[in-house]
Design a protein around this motif. Structure first.
Motif, PDB file in Angstrom:
ATOM      1  N   LYS A  32       0.833  -1.187   0.000  1.00 16.02           N
ATOM      2  CA  LYS A  32       0.000   0.000   0.000  1.00 16.02           C
ATOM      3  C   LYS A  32       0.878   1.250   0.000  1.00 16.02           C
ATOM      4  O   LYS A  32       1.950   1.261   0.584  1.00 16.02           O
ATOM      5  CB  LYS A  32      -0.890   0.018   1.239  1.00 16.02           C
ATOM      6  N   PRO A  33       0.411   2.322  -0.630  1.00 23.12           N
ATOM      7  CA  PRO A  33       1.185   3.564  -0.596  1.00 23.12           C
ATOM      8  C   PRO A  33       1.127   4.196   0.794  1.00 23.12           C
ATOM      9  O   PRO A  33       0.159   4.018   1.532  1.00 23.12           O
ATOM     10  CB  PRO A  33       0.483   4.449  -1.629  1.00 23.12           C
ATOM     11  N   THR A  34       2.147   4.922   1.152  1.00 18.72           N
ATOM     12  CA  THR A  34       2.156   5.611   2.437  1.00 18.72           C
ATOM     13  C   THR A  34       1.244   6.824   2.350  1.00 18.72           C
ATOM     14  O   THR A  34       0.925   7.317   1.266  1.00 18.72           O
ATOM     15  CB  THR A  34       3.574   6.052   2.817  1.00 18.72           C
ATOM     16  N   ARG A  35       0.828   7.315   3.494  1.00 18.54           N
ATOM     17  CA  ARG A  35      -0.034   8.510   3.520  1.00 18.54           C
ATOM     18  C   ARG A  35       0.693   9.703   2.920  1.00 18.54           C
ATOM     19  O   ARG A  35       0.096  10.514   2.227  1.00 18.54           O
ATOM     20  CB  ARG A  35      -0.451   8.838   4.957  1.00 18.54           C
ATOM     21  N   LEU A  36       1.996   9.791   3.191  1.00 20.36           N
ATOM     22  CA  LEU A  36       2.771  10.920   2.677  1.00 20.36           C
ATOM     23  C   LEU A  36       2.828  10.900   1.146  1.00 20.36           C
ATOM     24  O   LEU A  36       2.616  11.923   0.495  1.00 20.36           O
ATOM     25  CB  LEU A  36       4.182  10.904   3.264  1.00 20.36           C
ATOM     26  N   SER A  37       3.078   9.728   0.574  1.00 24.38           N
ATOM     27  CA  SER A  37       3.148   9.655  -0.882  1.00 24.38           C
ATOM     28  C   SER A  37       1.784   9.896  -1.512  1.00 24.38           C
ATOM     29  O   SER A  37       1.681  10.536  -2.565  1.00 24.38           O
ATOM     30  CB  SER A  37       3.720   8.312  -1.333  1.00 24.38           C
ATOM     31  N   GLN A  38       0.721   9.423  -0.870  1.00 28.96           N
ATOM     32  CA  GLN A  38      -0.623   9.692  -1.383  1.00 28.96           C
ATOM     33  C   GLN A  38      -0.913  11.187  -1.382  1.00 28.96           C
ATOM     34  O   GLN A  38      -1.400  11.733  -2.366  1.00 28.96           O
ATOM     35  CB  GLN A  38      -1.678   8.974  -0.545  1.00 28.96           C
ATOM     36  N   ARG A  39      -0.620  11.844  -0.289  1.00 28.15           N
ATOM     37  CA  ARG A  39      -0.865  13.288  -0.185  1.00 28.15           C
ATOM     38  C   ARG A  39       0.016  14.071  -1.160  1.00 28.15           C
ATOM     39  O   ARG A  39      -0.430  15.052  -1.746  1.00 28.15           O
ATOM     40  CB  ARG A  39      -0.626  13.779   1.243  1.00 28.15           C
ATOM     41  N   LEU A  40       1.251  13.634  -1.326  1.00 24.30           N
ATOM     42  CA  LEU A  40       2.157  14.311  -2.252  1.00 24.30           C
ATOM     43  C   LEU A  40       1.641  14.212  -3.686  1.00 24.30           C
ATOM     44  O   LEU A  40       1.554  15.224  -4.396  1.00 24.30           O
ATOM     45  CB  LEU A  40       3.560  13.707  -2.157  1.00 24.30           C
ATOM     46  N   PHE A  41       1.261  13.015  -4.103  1.00 24.81           N
ATOM     47  CA  PHE A  41       0.755  12.848  -5.458  1.00 24.81           C
ATOM     48  C   PHE A  41      -0.593  13.539  -5.649  1.00 24.81           C
ATOM     49  O   PHE A  41      -0.874  14.069  -6.727  1.00 24.81           O
ATOM     50  CB  PHE A  41       0.654  11.367  -5.827  1.00 24.81           C
ATOM     51  N   GLN A  42      -1.431  13.555  -4.605  1.00 28.35           N
ATOM     52  CA  GLN A  42      -2.694  14.279  -4.719  1.00 28.35           C
ATOM     53  C   GLN A  42      -2.450  15.778  -4.876  1.00 28.35           C
ATOM     54  O   GLN A  42      -3.085  16.440  -5.700  1.00 28.35           O
ATOM     55  CB  GLN A  42      -3.573  14.022  -3.494  1.00 28.35           C
ATOM     56  N   GLY A  43      -1.528  16.307  -4.103  1.00 26.64           N
ATOM     57  CA  GLY A  43      -1.198  17.728  -4.220  1.00 26.64           C
ATOM     58  C   GLY A  43      -0.618  18.076  -5.582  1.00 26.64           C
ATOM     59  O   GLY A  43      -0.985  19.088  -6.187  1.00 26.64           O
ATOM     60  N   LEU A  44       0.285  17.216  -6.059  1.00 28.04           N
ATOM     61  CA  LEU A  44       0.854  17.443  -7.385  1.00 28.04           C
ATOM     62  C   LEU A  44      -0.206  17.330  -8.475  1.00 28.04           C
ATOM     63  O   LEU A  44      -0.206  18.099  -9.452  1.00 28.04           O
ATOM     64  CB  LEU A  44       1.985  16.448  -7.658  1.00 28.04           C
TER      65      LEU A  44
END
Length: 114
Positions: A32-44
């Motif tokens: 599963k993706p980490t919360r940080l990577s999910q938030r980073l990709f969502q922001g980008l």
């Protein structure tokens, strides 16, 4: 040329949003993706979509620009959907290159437009 910039920024934004989803992130690496990577990709992703609106409005004005941007975003989403279906079947780890390639193309389009 600004329409190409808008199209590639929308494509990069949608690709980053796709990478924030566990299904497409699993193609990049297992688990599963980490919360940080999910938030980073969502922001980008949302940032790329927001930035893709600017060239359309700058080129056509507000009323036509919004309509053209919706059409360009639809084309970008369709192209990404086709690319994801191809990448899933042929080269599952190739999804990480999609937003980077679109970002490079957007930078080239911006340099040619300016």
């Amino acid at each position: 040329m600004l329409s190409w910039l808008s199209l590639t920024l929308a494509y990069a934004g949608f690709a980053a949003l796709a990478l924030s989803m566990p299904r497409h992130c699993a193609q990049r690496h297992p688990g599963k993706p980490t919360r940080l990577s999910q938030r980073l990709f969502q922001g980008l992703g949302w940032g790329g979509l927001g930035l893709s609106l600017w060239p359309a409005i700058a080129h056509w004005g507000v009323s036509i620009g919004l309509t053209a941007w919706l059409g360009l975003a639809t084309v970008a989403a369709f192209a990404l959907g086709m690319a994801l279906s191809l990448v899933e079947s042929v080269a599952p780890r190739g999804i990480i290159a999609l937003p980077a390639l679109a970002g490079i193309t957007a930078a080239c389009a911006a340099s040619l437009a300016g």
